[in-house]
Design a protein around this motif. Structure first.
Motif, PDB file in Angstrom:
ATOM      1  N   GLN A 105       0.835  -1.209   0.000  1.00  0.00           N
ATOM      2  CA  GLN A 105       0.000   0.000   0.000  1.00  0.00           C
ATOM      3  C   GLN A 105       0.865   1.252   0.000  1.00  0.00           C
ATOM      4  N   HIS A 106       1.963   1.205   0.735  1.00  0.00           N
ATOM      5  CA  HIS A 106       2.901   2.336   0.764  1.00  0.00           C
ATOM      6  C   HIS A 106       3.485   2.600  -0.629  1.00  0.00           C
ATOM      7  N   LEU A 107       3.840   1.540  -1.335  1.00  0.00           N
ATOM      8  CA  LEU A 107       4.375   1.698  -2.693  1.00  0.00           C
ATOM      9  C   LEU A 107       3.316   2.286  -3.623  1.00  0.00           C
ATOM     10  N   VAL A 108       2.091   1.778  -3.522  1.00  0.00           N
ATOM     11  CA  VAL A 108       1.006   2.273  -4.375  1.00  0.00           C
ATOM     12  C   VAL A 108       0.776   3.760  -4.144  1.00  0.00           C
ATOM     13  N   ASP A 109       0.741   4.166  -2.867  1.00  0.00           N
ATOM     14  CA  ASP A 109       0.489   5.571  -2.540  1.00  0.00           C
ATOM     15  C   ASP A 109       1.676   6.459  -2.922  1.00  0.00           C
ATOM     16  N   SER A 110       2.885   6.024  -2.583  1.00  0.00           N
ATOM     17  CA  SER A 110       4.071   6.862  -2.796  1.00  0.00           C
ATOM     18  C   SER A 110       4.400   7.052  -4.272  1.00  0.00           C
ATOM     19  N   LEU A 111       4.204   5.999  -5.063  1.00  0.00           N
ATOM     20  CA  LEU A 111       4.554   6.054  -6.479  1.00  0.00           C
ATOM     21  C   LEU A 111       3.357   6.374  -7.371  1.00  0.00           C
ATOM     22  N   GLY A 112       2.179   6.521  -6.770  1.00  0.00           N
ATOM     23  CA  GLY A 112       0.988   6.849  -7.554  1.00  0.00           C
ATOM     24  C   GLY A 112       0.622   5.754  -8.539  1.00  0.00           C
ATOM     25  N   LEU A 113       0.762   4.498  -8.115  1.00  0.00           N
ATOM     26  CA  LEU A 113       0.467   3.376  -9.004  1.00  0.00           C
ATOM     27  C   LEU A 113      -1.048   3.244  -9.178  1.00  0.00           C
ATOM     28  N   ARG A 114      -1.488   3.000 -10.405  1.00  0.00           N
ATOM     29  CA  ARG A 114      -2.929   2.965 -10.678  1.00  0.00           C
ATOM     30  C   ARG A 114      -3.433   1.651 -11.259  1.00  0.00           C
ATOM     31  N   SER A 115      -2.565   0.899 -11.891  1.00  0.00           N
ATOM     32  CA  SER A 115      -3.002  -0.353 -12.521  1.00  0.00           C
ATOM     33  C   SER A 115      -2.236  -1.513 -11.887  1.00  0.00           C
TER      34      SER A 115
ATOM     35  N   ARG B 128       6.564 -12.729   5.361  1.00  0.00           N
ATOM     36  CA  ARG B 128       7.256 -13.953   4.955  1.00  0.00           C
ATOM     37  C   ARG B 128       8.266 -13.678   3.845  1.00  0.00           C
ATOM     38  N   GLY B 129       8.675 -12.410   3.719  1.00  0.00           N
ATOM     39  CA  GLY B 129       9.654 -12.013   2.721  1.00  0.00           C
ATOM     40  C   GLY B 129       8.986 -11.471   1.472  1.00  0.00           C
ATOM     41  N   LEU B 130       9.541 -10.383   0.934  1.00  0.00           N
ATOM     42  CA  LEU B 130       9.017  -9.781  -0.296  1.00  0.00           C
ATOM     43  C   LEU B 130      10.189  -9.458  -1.212  1.00  0.00           C
ATOM     44  N   PHE B 131      10.179 -10.033  -2.411  1.00  0.00           N
ATOM     45  CA  PHE B 131      11.226  -9.779  -3.398  1.00  0.00           C
ATOM     46  C   PHE B 131      10.658  -8.839  -4.459  1.00  0.00           C
ATOM     47  N   VAL B 132      11.370  -7.752  -4.705  1.00  0.00           N
ATOM     48  CA  VAL B 132      10.858  -6.695  -5.576  1.00  0.00           C
ATOM     49  C   VAL B 132      11.741  -6.557  -6.811  1.00  0.00           C
ATOM     50  N   ALA B 133      11.100  -6.538  -7.982  1.00  0.00           N
ATOM     51  CA  ALA B 133      11.770  -6.257  -9.251  1.00  0.00           C
ATOM     52  C   ALA B 133      11.201  -4.949  -9.785  1.00  0.00           C
ATOM     53  N   ALA B 134      12.077  -4.016 -10.141  1.00  0.00           N
ATOM     54  CA  ALA B 134      11.631  -2.688 -10.563  1.00  0.00           C
ATOM     55  C   ALA B 134      12.242  -2.313 -11.905  1.00  0.00           C
ATOM     56  N   VAL B 135      11.422  -1.688 -12.751  1.00  0.00           N
ATOM     57  CA  VAL B 135      11.927  -1.174 -14.025  1.00  0.00           C
ATOM     58  C   VAL B 135      12.848   0.009 -13.763  1.00  0.00           C
ATOM     59  N   GLN B 136      12.438   0.885 -12.840  1.00  0.00           N
ATOM     60  CA  GLN B 136      13.222   2.063 -12.486  1.00  0.00           C
ATOM     61  C   GLN B 136      13.908   1.852 -11.139  1.00  0.00           C
ATOM     62  N   LYS B 137      15.208   2.054 -11.095  1.00  0.00           N
ATOM     63  CA  LYS B 137      15.942   1.849  -9.846  1.00  0.00           C
ATOM     64  C   LYS B 137      15.445   2.770  -8.747  1.00  0.00           C
ATOM     65  N   SER B 138      14.994   3.972  -9.112  1.00  0.00           N
ATOM     66  CA  SER B 138      14.547   4.952  -8.118  1.00  0.00           C
ATOM     67  C   SER B 138      13.356   4.456  -7.308  1.00  0.00           C
ATOM     68  N   ALA B 139      12.585   3.513  -7.858  1.00  0.00           N
ATOM     69  CA  ALA B 139      11.422   2.985  -7.131  1.00  0.00           C
ATOM     70  C   ALA B 139      11.855   2.243  -5.874  1.00  0.00           C
ATOM     71  N   LEU B 140      13.076   1.687  -5.884  1.00  0.00           N
ATOM     72  CA  LEU B 140      13.566   0.946  -4.725  1.00  0.00           C
ATOM     73  C   LEU B 140      13.846   1.856  -3.540  1.00  0.00           C
ATOM     74  N   ASP B 141      13.952   3.172  -3.787  1.00  0.00           N
ATOM     75  CA  ASP B 141      14.202   4.116  -2.702  1.00  0.00           C
ATOM     76  C   ASP B 141      13.045   4.158  -1.710  1.00  0.00           C
ATOM     77  N   PHE B 142      11.871   3.697  -2.118  1.00  0.00           N
ATOM     78  CA  PHE B 142      10.700   3.717  -1.245  1.00  0.00           C
ATOM     79  C   PHE B 142      10.588   2.442  -0.406  1.00  0.00           C
ATOM     80  N   LEU B 143      11.605   1.572  -0.515  1.00  0.00           N
ATOM     81  CA  LEU B 143      11.621   0.318   0.239  1.00  0.00           C
ATOM     82  C   LEU B 143      12.645   0.394   1.362  1.00  0.00           C
ATOM     83  N   PRO B 144      12.397  -0.317   2.459  1.00  0.00           N
ATOM     84  CA  PRO B 144      13.419  -0.395   3.507  1.00  0.00           C
ATOM     85  C   PRO B 144      14.631  -1.160   3.015  1.00  0.00           C
ATOM     86  N   GLU B 145      15.777  -0.833   3.559  1.00  0.00           N
ATOM     87  CA  GLU B 145      17.018  -1.519   3.173  1.00  0.00           C
ATOM     88  C   GLU B 145      16.994  -2.957   3.672  1.00  0.00           C
TER      89      GLU B 145
END
Length: 273
Positions: free
Chosen positions: A96-106, A256-273
């Motif tokens: 939900q944080h990613l959706v709100d922060s990045l303005g994801l719509r689809s 239980r763990g979340l693995f994230v793949a991003a097209v833009q590297k900057s999107a990873l800035d919204f994730l905890p290290e």
């Protein structure tokens, strides 16, 4: 509990073996006893410290779990529930944080449930956004769709049944969703991979996801793999990193763990290290 038992057995071995060795070597009884006691004290202190760290880590994880569940329930205006196999509250809160922060719509989701309802509810509050969910269990898909209609969220979400078929990916054949009906031109800001269920016998059942859906990611798209701390999903994550050098990845220790793949590297800035 299994790990605690292994540690206890290890402690017993560390305590007894040196004394037995000294006794067999003919060492005097008193020095042998003292040596065994000294080793026992050191082993107990070391294991006690380790057990303490494990207990604190479990308490911290449970605290985050409860805080996330309470936070989601407090802000949602629909009934909130979790089953044992559902996405964890802390993982959903991060999504939900990613959706709100990045303005994801689809959003495209594999495996419907509480996440479908809550993300649709978020989109309704924002007045924009839509989630398309595929599920191989027709009964479950119909139940989720019925809940969406009951909460008047069907304008922001749709659940379709997709049978599992043989799909080849990375030189491996697996049972995966039949997405033949998915528009080839469709693009999604977020893909949530929470199926097929690994308990059906294939620990790497979710491997095809990125191979099939990479072309459906938008220019700022993300794909997230739930249950990423399990051995099968860890192997999937490693395979994806080898085969998709154009994407950017991060493993997040939540739920239980979340693995994230991003097209833009900057999107990873919204994730905890």
């Amino acid at each position: 509990m299994k790990r605690d038992l292994q540690l206890a057995v290890g402690a017993a071995a560390v305590t007894l073996v040196p004394g037995i060795v000294l006794w067999l070597a003919g060492a005097p009884p008193v020095p042998t006893l003292l040596a065994s006691l000294a080793i026992a004290v050191v082993a107990i202190l070391a294991l006690g410290r380790r057990w303490y760290r494990q207990v604190v880590a479990r308490i911290d994880a449970q605290t985050v779990h409860l805080q996330s569940a309470i936070g989601i329930a407090a802000t949602a205006d629909i009934p909130v529930y979790w089953s044992g196999h559902a996405i964890t509250p802390e993982t959903l809160k991060l999504i939900q944080h990613l959706v709100d922060s990045l303005g994801l719509r689809s959003v495209l989701e594999l495996g419907s449930g509480i996440s479908t309802l809550l993300l649709a509810n978020d989109f309704r509050r924002r007045g924009a956004g839509r989630i398309l969910s595929f599920d191989d269990d027709q009964r479950w898909a119909e139940q989720t769709m019925a809940k969406l209609r009951h909460e008047k969220l069907d304008g922001f979400a749709e659940v379709r049944t997709a049978a599992l078929i043989d799909v080849d990916a990375a030189g491996r054949r697996a049972k995966w969703y039949d997405l033949a009906a998915l528009d080839k031109a469709a693009r999604f800001d977020l893909v949530i991979v929470d199926g097929p269920p690994a308990w059906q016998g294939d620990s790497m059942a979710r491997l095809p996801a990125l191979y099939v859906l990479h072309q459906h990611l938008s220019s700022n798209g993300l794909l997230v793999l739930d249950d990423a701390a399990r051995p099968g999903e860890r192997a999937i994550a490693q395979q994806w990193q080898r085969d998709f050098p154009d994407l950017h990845f991060r493993m997040v220790q939540t739920g239980r763990g979340l693995f994230v793949a991003a097209v833009q590297k900057s999107a990873l800035d919204f994730l905890p290290e």
